[in-house]
Enzyme design. Structure first.
Site, mmCIF file in Angstrom:
data_model
loop_
_atom_site.group_PDB
_atom_site.id
_atom_site.type_symbol
_atom_site.label_atom_id
_atom_site.label_comp_id
_atom_site.label_asym_id
_atom_site.label_seq_id
_atom_site.Cartn_x
_atom_site.Cartn_y
_atom_site.Cartn_z
ATOM 1 N N SER A 1 0.948 -1.176 -0.009
ATOM 2 C CA SER A 1 0.008 0.166 -0.222
ATOM 3 C C SER A 1 0.723 1.292 -0.128
ATOM 4 C CB SER A 1 -1.171 -0.016 1.093
ATOM 5 O OG SER A 1 -0.277 -0.141 2.521
ATOM 6 N N GLU B 1 -6.985 15.618 9.314
ATOM 7 C CA GLU B 1 -7.672 16.327 10.309
ATOM 8 C C GLU B 1 -9.348 15.964 9.776
ATOM 9 O OE1 GLU B 1 -7.038 20.166 9.128
ATOM 10 O OE2 GLU B 1 -8.575 20.467 7.660
ATOM 11 N N HIS C 1 1.224 5.235 5.744
ATOM 12 C CA HIS C 1 0.919 5.715 4.595
ATOM 13 C C HIS C 1 1.173 7.267 4.309
ATOM 14 C CE1 HIS C 1 -1.220 2.118 5.349
ATOM 15 N NE2 HIS C 1 -0.788 1.696 4.032
#
Length: 577
Positions: free
Chosen positions: A142, A313, A329
Site C-alpha cells: 500500500s 484532520e 501511509h
C-alpha cells in the site's frame, strides 16, 4: 519437447480420470484443453488438475457453470486466485489467470459446494522481445500503490508519483497492492502477471516487508528465512530468467518520532535488515529507501515531515472522516518526496536507468523577468510548475482553482474530501475540488466570489455513537452557487484568498507566530474595488503580500498573471517560515 512426449506426460499426471482434448500447437508452444465435465469433485479437495509443462509463461483459463448453481473458489499452484463466487444455474464464467509453473508443474484446484468445472485451458505464451525502451514494474504494498482519489482521497503511494521523475520514454507499471506481503502478492498471482508480461530489459522494483511479519494473518505471514528464499528464488530469479533486471528495495520508512532523542527513529527493520542481506549476498540492484527516507527526515522539520504522512484532520479523508494518525501511509506531498528520493537513488544505484530521468526543470522564458527570483524559488519548492516544454509563461493568466491550490499549499492548509452537493459547481473529477471543499469548510472563499451564493450551517455526523464513545460531529457551512474554478482570477480576488489563507494559518498554528503587519497602509484610489474586499486588500498590503501597480492604483479587476501569482505566493511562504 515433441507433442507425443508432452501428451504422455500429461496423461501420466492427469488425476481423477479427466479427458484431454489435444489441440494443434503453433510454433511448438504448449496448448491443451481439458474436458472436466465428467470429473466428480472430492468432498475435501474439490477438483484437482496437475499438469507437467515445459518451462515458460502461461495463461490458465478455468470455465465453470452448469445446470445447477455453481459455488467455486479457484487456486493455482497453491495460491488463491479467484475468491469464492456463486453462479446461478445456467450461467457460465471463464476465469483467466497468468501462471508461471512451479517445479515444472501447473496445479489447478477448484473447491466449493458445487464447483461445476467444465473446462481447463492451459496455453503457453510466446516469448517477448526486448522493447526499444524499458518498462518499470513496481511490485509492492500500500505504501507504493496507486489510489483513486474519488474513493480514498488524500492517500497516495510513492509509485503513483514516480512517473513524474521519468521521461515519456519509460513506462511505469505500478502493480503495488494494499495489504500484500511478498507471500500473498505471489499467491494472488500478481507476480506471475508481471512475469508473463515483462520483456527482456524491463525493470521490476520489489518492495515488501511491512505486512510480511503479520503472524495474526496467515495469508500474509512469512518467516524471515522463507522471505529471503521467496525473494531470491522467485522474485529475483524469475525476473532474471526472462532477461529483466530486479531492483530490490527496503520497506518505506514510517514517520516514527523519538521524543527522547528528538529525531525520527528507524522503522521496519525486521524485514529491512534481511532485505539488505539479500542485496549483499546477491549483488542485486538495491535501493535502501528505508534508510534514505529516515536520513532525509532527520534533516527536516518534524511537522513538515509528518504533514506528508496520512495524518488527517476531520473531514480531510474520504475513508476516515473523523481523522487519522497514520504514519505509515502518505499523502501526495510525502509520496512525491519519497518518489523523488527513489529517483535520486536511481542515479547511483542503477546508472543505466538514470538516462531516462528528467533533468531539473528550467524555464527558458523568465531570464531577466522581474519575477524570475520568485518563480525559481517556488519551482524549487514544487509549488509552481511550467508547461512541460521548458516555459513558465509568466504573463499568462491564473485560474481561481490554480491560485487557490497555490495559496493553500503555501500556507500548509489541507484540502478536504469531496462531498457531493457541498462543493458548489465542482465535480469530483475536477482536479481542484479537494482544495475547494477544504476552502469552503474553512471559510477561505468570500461569498462575493460565489455566483448565486446561499449558505446554510449544517451539523454533520461523522461517526455514530457507540457504547464506548459519543457520536462525532462537525459544524460546516454548506454553500450553493458557482465558483467557476477554471475562470481567470482577478487581482482583488487573489488578495482576499491570500489574506484569508494567511489569517487561517496564523490562527491554527501549533506554534506562536511572530508576524507583524506594517503600521500604516496607503489606500488605493481605484473606485471599482468591491466594498467587501477592501479590508482584505488593505490587510494583504499591510503584511507585504501584495502591492499596487503604481500611482496609487491596484487594478482590482485585472486578471492575475502567473508572474504576479508567483510573487504573492513566495511572500506568503516566507511570512510563514
Amino acid at each position: 519437447m515433441k507433442l507425443k512426449k508432452i501428451l504422455s506426460l500429461i496423461l501420466a499426471s492427469s488425476v481423477m480420470g479427466t479427458i484431454m482434448v489435444p489441440v494443434v500447437k503453433a510454433e511448438e508452444l504448449y496448448y491443451e484443453i481439458f474436458d472436466m465435465t465428467s470429473v466428480k469433485a472430492d468432498s475435501e479437495d474439490g477438483i484437482v488438475k496437475e499438469v507437467e509443462v515445459p518451462d515458460g509463461d502461461y495463461t490458465v483459463t478455468v470455465t465453470t457453470g452448469g445446470d445447477t448453481e455453481t459455488q467455486a473458489n479457484i487456486y493455482i499452484n497453491g495460491g488463491e486466485r479467484v475468491r469464492a463466487y456463486t453462479l446461478e444455474a445456467g450461467k457460465t464464467q471463464e476465469n483467466e489467470q497468468s501462471v508461471v509453473p512451479k517445479d515444472g508443474k501447473i496445479t489447478v484446484q477448484v473447491i466449493g459446494e458445487n464447483p461445476n468445472v467444465t473446462e481447463i485451458e492451459i496455453k503457453e505464451l510466446p516469448p517477448r522481445e526486448k522493447a526499444k525502451n524499458p518498462t518499470i514494474y513496481i511490485a509492492g504494498d500500500s505504501t507504493a500503490q496507486t489510489y483513486n482519489y474519488e474513493t480514498v482521497y488524500p492517500q497516495t503511494g510513492w509509485g503513483q508519483m514516480l512517473g513524474d521523475y521519468f521521461t515519456d520514454e519509460v513506462k511505469i507499471e505500478n502493480r503495488a497492492m494494499a495489504g500484500r506481503s511478498s507471500k500473498s502478492y505471489d499467491n494472488d498471482g500478481r507476480l506471475d502477471k508481471i512475469l508473463t508480461e515483462m520483456c527482456p530489459g524491463d525493470y521490476v522494483f520489489i518492495q515488501f516487508g511491512i505486512n510480511d511479519g503479520a503472524e495474526n494473518k496467515p495469508e500474509r505471514y512469512i518467516s524471515v528465512e522463507d522471505y529471503k528464499k521467496l525473494i531470491t528464488e522467485k522474485y529475483m530469479g524469475e525476473v532474471e530468467k526472462r532477461g529483466g533486471i530486479p531492483v530490490l528495495m527496503t520497506a518505506s520508512a514510517a514517520g516514527w518520532w523519538d521524543e527522547e532523542n528528538n529525531n525520527f527513529m528507524e522503522s521496519r527493520q525486521d524485514y529491512a535488515d534481511p532485505t539488505r542481506e539479500i542485496a549483499e549476498e546477491t549483488d542485486c540492484k538495491f535501493i535502501d529507501i528505508n534508510r534514505i527516507m529516515t536520513d532525509k527526515w532527520n534533516t527536516m522539520d518534524k511537522n513538515e515531515v509528518l504533514s506528508g504522512y496520512f495524518v488527517c484532520e476531520m473531514l480531510e479523508s474520504k475513508a476516515y472522516p473523523v481523522g487519522t494518525n497514520d504514519t505509515t501511509h502518505m499523502k501526495a506531498k510525502g509520496a512525491d518526496l519519497t518518489a523523488s528520493l527513489v529517483a535520486e537513488a536511481v542515479k547511483t544505484e542503477i546508472p543505466e536507468l538514470a538516462q531516462y530521468l528528467k533533468g531539473e526543470e528550467t524555464f527558458t522564458d523568465i531570464d531577466g523577468h522581474w519575477a524570475e527570483t520568485y518563480i525559481k524559488a517556488l519551482s524549487d519548492k514544487g509549488i509552481v510548475e511550467g508547461d512541460g516544454n521548458g516555459k513558465f509563461n509568466p504573463e499568462d493568466t491564473v485560474t481561481r482553482g490554480e491560485f487557490l491550490k497555490m495559496a493553500m499549499d503555501a500556507a500548509g492548509i489541507v484540502g478536504h474530501a469531496y462531498r457531493e452537493g457541498e462543493c458548489l459547481d465542482a465535480e469530483n473529477s475536477d482536479w481542484y475540488c479537494y482544495y475547494l471543499q477544504g476552502a469552503l469548510d474553512k471559510d477561505l472563499i468570500p461569498e462575493k466570489m460565489i455566483d448565486n451564493c446561499e449558505v446554510e450551517k449544517v451539523t454533520k455526523t461523522l461517526a455514530e455513537a457507540t457504547e464506548e464513545s459519543e457520536a462525532v460531529t462537525a459544524d460546516v457551512n454548506v454553500y450553493t452557487g458557482e465558483f467557476n474554478g477554471d475562470t481567470a482570477i482577478t487581482r482583488e480576488e487573489m488578495a482576499v484568498i491570500a489574506m484569508n489563507c494567511l489569517s487561517y494559518a496564523i490562527k491554527n498554528s501549533d506554534e506562536e507566530m511572530d508576524i507583524t503587519p506594517f503600521p500604516s497602509v496607503v489606500g488605493f484610489v481605484d473606485s471599482d474595488i468591491y466594498e467587501e474586499y477592501v479590508n482584505s486588500i488593505d490587510g494583504a498590503v499591510s503584511y507585504g503580500l501584495v502591492e499596487g501597480m503604481g500611482e496609487g492604483i491596484f487594478a482590482p479587476k485585472d486578471n492575475l498573471t502567473r508572474a504576479q501569482a508567483a510573487t504573492v505566493i513566495n511572500r506568503l511562504v516566507n511570512l510563514l517560515k
